[in-house]
Design a protein around this motif. Sequence first.
Motif, PDB file in Angstrom:
ATOM      1  N   PRO A 103      24.366  68.357  -8.652  1.00  0.00           N
ATOM      2  CA  PRO A 103      24.584  68.664  -6.864  1.00  0.00           C
ATOM      3  C   PRO A 103      23.858  69.802  -6.699  1.00  0.00           C
ATOM      4  O   PRO A 103      23.319  70.087  -5.629  1.00  0.00           O
ATOM      5  N   PHE A 104      23.706  70.851  -7.549  1.00  0.00           N
ATOM      6  CA  PHE A 104      23.060  72.237  -7.245  1.00  0.00           C
ATOM      7  C   PHE A 104      21.450  72.154  -7.351  1.00  0.00           C
ATOM      8  O   PHE A 104      20.842  73.176  -7.057  1.00  0.00           O
ATOM      9  N   ASP A 105      20.927  71.012  -7.606  1.00  0.00           N
ATOM     10  CA  ASP A 105      19.579  71.056  -7.317  1.00  0.00           C
ATOM     11  C   ASP A 105      18.934  70.842  -6.287  1.00  0.00           C
ATOM     12  O   ASP A 105      17.745  71.084  -5.701  1.00  0.00           O
ATOM     13  N   GLU A 106      20.063  70.876  -4.966  1.00  0.00           N
ATOM     14  CA  GLU A 106      19.918  70.967  -3.726  1.00  0.00           C
ATOM     15  C   GLU A 106      19.660  72.323  -3.378  1.00  0.00           C
ATOM     16  O   GLU A 106      19.185  72.563  -2.194  1.00  0.00           O
ATOM     17  N   LEU A 107      19.883  73.145  -3.863  1.00  0.00           N
ATOM     18  CA  LEU A 107      19.909  74.771  -3.437  1.00  0.00           C
ATOM     19  C   LEU A 107      18.798  75.424  -3.747  1.00  0.00           C
ATOM     20  O   LEU A 107      18.564  75.234  -5.095  1.00  0.00           O
ATOM     21  N   VAL A 108      18.085  75.775  -2.736  1.00  0.00           N
ATOM     22  CA  VAL A 108      16.832  76.351  -3.074  1.00  0.00           C
ATOM     23  C   VAL A 108      17.034  77.612  -4.157  1.00  0.00           C
ATOM     24  O   VAL A 108      18.009  78.565  -3.829  1.00  0.00           O
ATOM     25  N   GLY A 109      16.440  77.859  -5.009  1.00  0.00           N
ATOM     26  CA  GLY A 109      16.632  79.043  -6.185  1.00  0.00           C
ATOM     27  C   GLY A 109      17.580  78.698  -7.105  1.00  0.00           C
ATOM     28  O   GLY A 109      17.920  79.750  -7.774  1.00  0.00           O
ATOM     29  N   SER A 110      18.303  77.392  -7.260  1.00  0.00           N
ATOM     30  CA  SER A 110      19.106  77.212  -8.418  1.00  0.00           C
ATOM     31  C   SER A 110      18.735  77.460  -9.610  1.00  0.00           C
ATOM     32  O   SER A 110      19.573  78.023 -10.523  1.00  0.00           O
ATOM     33  N   ASP A 111      17.319  77.456  -9.995  1.00  0.00           N
ATOM     34  CA  ASP A 111      16.778  77.694 -11.292  1.00  0.00           C
ATOM     35  C   ASP A 111      15.821  78.911 -11.133  1.00  0.00           C
ATOM     36  O   ASP A 111      15.349  79.131 -12.052  1.00  0.00           O
ATOM     37  N   GLY A 112      16.305  79.825 -10.158  1.00  0.00           N
ATOM     38  CA  GLY A 112      15.532  81.039  -9.943  1.00  0.00           C
ATOM     39  C   GLY A 112      16.505  82.116  -9.760  1.00  0.00           C
ATOM     40  O   GLY A 112      17.258  82.495 -10.531  1.00  0.00           O
ATOM     41  N   SER A 113      16.511  82.740  -8.570  1.00  0.00           N
ATOM     42  CA  SER A 113      17.196  83.916  -7.990  1.00  0.00           C
ATOM     43  C   SER A 113      18.870  83.583  -8.064  1.00  0.00           C
ATOM     44  O   SER A 113      19.437  84.698  -8.060  1.00  0.00           O
ATOM     45  N   THR A 285      13.331  85.214  -4.375  1.00  0.00           N
ATOM     46  CA  THR A 285      11.562  85.369  -4.597  1.00  0.00           C
ATOM     47  C   THR A 285      10.841  85.049  -3.271  1.00  0.00           C
ATOM     48  O   THR A 285      11.183  84.185  -2.537  1.00  0.00           O
ATOM     49  N   ARG A 286       9.596  85.229  -3.537  1.00  0.00           N
ATOM     50  CA  ARG A 286       8.662  84.844  -2.554  1.00  0.00           C
ATOM     51  C   ARG A 286       8.616  83.397  -2.218  1.00  0.00           C
ATOM     52  O   ARG A 286       8.345  82.978  -0.861  1.00  0.00           O
ATOM     53  N   LYS A 287       8.573  82.514  -3.227  1.00  0.00           N
ATOM     54  CA  LYS A 287       8.645  81.085  -3.141  1.00  0.00           C
ATOM     55  C   LYS A 287       9.866  80.531  -2.447  1.00  0.00           C
ATOM     56  O   LYS A 287       9.688  79.709  -1.718  1.00  0.00           O
ATOM     57  N   GLU A 288      11.141  81.301  -2.920  1.00  0.00           N
ATOM     58  CA  GLU A 288      12.298  81.054  -2.345  1.00  0.00           C
ATOM     59  C   GLU A 288      12.225  81.124  -0.788  1.00  0.00           C
ATOM     60  O   GLU A 288      12.655  80.050   0.090  1.00  0.00           O
ATOM     61  N   ARG A 289      11.518  82.289  -0.457  1.00  0.00           N
ATOM     62  CA  ARG A 289      11.719  82.600   0.932  1.00  0.00           C
ATOM     63  C   ARG A 289      11.016  81.534   1.647  1.00  0.00           C
ATOM     64  O   ARG A 289      11.415  81.316   2.861  1.00  0.00           O
TER      65      ARG A 289
END
Length: 323
Positions: A103-113, A285-289
């Motif tokens: 379910p956390f794949d829906e979260l922007v940045g779950s594998d980042g910040s 991160t810039r990509k996440e923003r």
Amino acid sequence: MSVKRPKTNRERVIESLKTLSLALLDNNELGVSANTIAQKIDIQRSTVSLYLNELVRNKEAIKINTRPVYFLDANIYQNNKDKLSRITEYIENKETEQGNQDPFDELVGSDGSLKDVVDQIKSAVIYPPRGLSTLLVGESGVGKSFIAQLAYKFAQQKGLVKGKWIVLNCAEYADNPELLSSILFGNVKGAFTGADTDKSGLLKAAEDGYLFLDEVHRLTPENQEKLFQYMDKGTYRRVGETDQAHTSNARLIFATTEKQNADFLQTFLRRIPLVIQIPNFQERTRKERIDLITMLFFKEAKTIQHNLYIASESGTGPYSKCK
């Protein structure tokens, strides 16, 4: 005479997807690519992809994760399964895999910040016997409510809860602590003016599920004391009760804008074993923003039913006209 409103890009994407999906009944291909739609209606492929993925999230389209990725209008598929046997076979083979999707794949940045945040929440969810009470701390708009609900979905997926997801914003009742106490814990008849019947509270409603208390710092000290008794012993009393105690196995997630808040009792905070700080927008991160901003623009375009054009300050450059 009224002037007909021009179709938005979103409406054009939906219309094109339906038309091209109907054409699949004759060739039984796996679906329609974003590039095909972009060429057909002459808008950017990235714009088409964002709208198509939104339709997938809303269950209005089906996504076929091949290379390239294909899409299909959901209603057309449901009404013509017998004529789309190749797609049906693919979907049936993928259903088990999709059921195991995090379910956390829906979260922007779950594998980042937000990776550390996600790891901590997952650990709290699976901690025996009924998870760890967790406090999410972060500025307004960082996604505390969304992250909390993903924790519930994760617990459901793992078979740890079968009950409901219950939400209470404590700020809505901050000026009426007696009513808030009744909502949380329930009350007996005659406990206060207007208490005409016995009522169960949200702790009972969230049994075998999750109770999410937003803006928890708005709880009165008395209600904080009642909650930390529940966290300690798993028991609570309804408003107006003195002898009978009730039990619940509802899991608790709290959210606040700042942990160091004078409204918190230290005894209450000590009962919460896990406090998680959610990064603010500037810390992402810039990509996440960019992903977050893009998502907000597309949501707004859908709400107002108009295309949004984004221009650089100078009015030139590759992003001067993003539809």
